[in-house]
Design a protein around this motif. Structure first.
Motif, PDB file in Angstrom:
ATOM      1  N   MET A   1       0.849  -1.203   0.000  1.00 60.92           N
ATOM      2  CA  MET A   1       0.000   0.000   0.000  1.00 60.92           C
ATOM      3  C   MET A   1       0.878   1.244   0.000  1.00 60.92           C
ATOM      4  O   MET A   1       1.808   1.367   0.782  1.00 60.92           O
ATOM      5  CB  MET A   1      -0.885   0.016   1.246  1.00 60.92           C
ATOM      6  CG  MET A   1      -1.755   1.263   1.358  1.00 60.92           C
ATOM      7  SD  MET A   1      -2.682   1.309   2.927  1.00 60.92           S
ATOM      8  CE  MET A   1      -1.354   1.661   4.090  1.00 60.92           C
ATOM      9  N   THR A   2       0.609   2.160  -0.901  1.00 64.51           N
ATOM     10  CA  THR A   2       1.267   3.458  -0.880  1.00 64.51           C
ATOM     11  C   THR A   2       0.195   4.535  -0.816  1.00 64.51           C
ATOM     12  O   THR A   2      -0.932   4.340  -1.261  1.00 64.51           O
ATOM     13  CB  THR A   2       2.147   3.684  -2.121  1.00 64.51           C
ATOM     14  OG1 THR A   2       1.333   3.570  -3.293  1.00 64.51           O
ATOM     15  CG2 THR A   2       3.269   2.661  -2.175  1.00 64.51           C
ATOM     16  N   THR A   3       0.534   5.645  -0.251  1.00 65.15           N
ATOM     17  CA  THR A   3      -0.415   6.735  -0.087  1.00 65.15           C
ATOM     18  C   THR A   3       0.148   8.001  -0.693  1.00 65.15           C
ATOM     19  O   THR A   3       1.328   8.086  -1.024  1.00 65.15           O
ATOM     20  CB  THR A   3      -0.709   6.971   1.407  1.00 65.15           C
ATOM     21  OG1 THR A   3       0.522   7.271   2.076  1.00 65.15           O
ATOM     22  CG2 THR A   3      -1.315   5.729   2.038  1.00 65.15           C
ATOM     23  N   GLU A   4      -0.697   8.997  -0.834  1.00 63.59           N
ATOM     24  CA  GLU A   4      -0.236  10.284  -1.321  1.00 63.59           C
ATOM     25  C   GLU A   4       0.717  10.916  -0.303  1.00 63.59           C
ATOM     26  O   GLU A   4       0.540  10.746   0.905  1.00 63.59           O
ATOM     27  CB  GLU A   4      -1.432  11.221  -1.553  1.00 63.59           C
ATOM     28  CG  GLU A   4      -2.278  10.831  -2.742  1.00 63.59           C
ATOM     29  CD  GLU A   4      -1.483  10.847  -4.028  1.00 63.59           C
ATOM     30  OE1 GLU A   4      -0.815  11.862  -4.307  1.00 63.59           O
ATOM     31  OE2 GLU A   4      -1.514   9.831  -4.752  1.00 63.59           O
ATOM     32  N   PRO A   5       1.720  11.647  -0.776  1.00 64.63           N
ATOM     33  CA  PRO A   5       2.677  12.249   0.154  1.00 64.63           C
ATOM     34  C   PRO A   5       2.017  13.250   1.099  1.00 64.63           C
ATOM     35  O   PRO A   5       1.115  14.000   0.721  1.00 64.63           O
ATOM     36  CB  PRO A   5       3.666  12.955  -0.784  1.00 64.63           C
ATOM     37  CG  PRO A   5       3.530  12.277  -2.098  1.00 64.63           C
ATOM     38  CD  PRO A   5       2.096  11.858  -2.185  1.00 64.63           C
ATOM     39  N   LEU A   6       2.488  13.230   2.321  1.00 66.97           N
ATOM     40  CA  LEU A   6       2.135  14.240   3.303  1.00 66.97           C
ATOM     41  C   LEU A   6       3.186  15.341   3.265  1.00 66.97           C
ATOM     42  O   LEU A   6       4.351  15.092   2.976  1.00 66.97           O
ATOM     43  CB  LEU A   6       2.084  13.631   4.708  1.00 66.97           C
ATOM     44  CG  LEU A   6       1.177  12.410   4.885  1.00 66.97           C
ATOM     45  CD1 LEU A   6       1.377  11.822   6.280  1.00 66.97           C
ATOM     46  CD2 LEU A   6      -0.272  12.791   4.656  1.00 66.97           C
TER      47      LEU A   6
END
Length: 244
Positions: free
Chosen positions: A1-6
């Motif tokens: 799982m990867t997410t949008e950068p914070l």
């Protein structure tokens, strides 16, 4: 799982360094509480030095068991072991020795005193990764150059296309010293968290390009590529964030 950068923006480099050091200590403690021996990839440069100084200042609280932390580097300059250009030497002087990280947990890239070529140093480092960090890293920390490079993955260089090897040699680096050893994108991707540490207006254009991947390519801005499996965070000071 990867997410949008914070994106975290701090007033200045000092505030950024304190925030990153505090977050790192908390992350290491949480990882150890979960039964892991956290492996961390360190970076070099002036903001890294500031973070390391804060880790040294805050890291004696007992929150982290430094005998149960493993340290690696995203890249290293292929120079003599005692050279001031060595990222590992800077980190040792800043915090590693003071906090008592065991020598066997400090995984340095071989120097030019140890082996004859950057290629041989890369092969040794890849073997160490396979033996000691087969599951990857807890945190990978990366600086960003004004040209958008990360580790020693420079715009337009063939190493950007490497998919089979975890570690490669780099020659003719656009910034001295010319010979280096670097983790590749596949190796950098083997991490729970990727943290970019960026300070200064000179980096602002690169930050803006990396965070707008539709307007750039990996060949133009390598910093647009790395992502953590769980979290990707950009720690910026206001000058570095000024073009967002």
């Amino acid at each position: 799982m990867t997410t949008e950068p914070l994106i975290e923006v701090h007033d200045d480099a000092a505030a950024l360094a304190t925030a990153v050091a505090g977050e790192l200590l908390a992350r290491l403690a949480d990882s150890q509480s979960a039964g892991r021996v956290p492996a961390v990839v360190l970076t070099g440069g002036s903001i890294a030095d500031a973070v390391h100084a804060e880790v040294a200042r805050l890291g004696t609280s007992g929150e982290v068991d430094w005998t149960r932390v493993a340290l690696w580097w995203g890249d290293e300059r292929f120079v003599a072991a005692g050279s001031d250009d060595r990222n590992a030497g800077q980190a040792r002087a800043a915090f590693i020795d003071a906090l008592g990280v065991p020598t066997e947990h400090v995984h340095e890239v071989a120097s030019s005193d140890d082996v004859d070529s950057a290629e041989e140093a890369a092969e040794r480092y890849a073997a160490a990764l396979a033996e000691h960090a087969p599951e990857g890293f807890e945190v990978v920390m990366l600086g960003v150059g004004p040209d958008g490079h990360v580790a020693s993955l420079f715009p337009g260089f063939d190493q950007l296309d490497e998919q089979g090897r975890a570690v490669v040699a780099v020659h003719d680096s656009p910034k001295p010293p010319p010979d280096r050893v670097t983790l590749t994108f596949p190796a950098l991707a083997q991490t729970r968290s990727t943290w970019f540490l960026v300070s200064g207006e000179a980096k602002a254009d690169a930050v803006a390009r990396a965070l707008s991947p539709t307007s750039t390519t990996p060949a133009e801005t390598p910093a647009s590529v790395p992502r953590g499996r769980v979290e990707t965070t950009w720690f910026l000071d206001r000058p570095a964030a000024s073009r967002l």
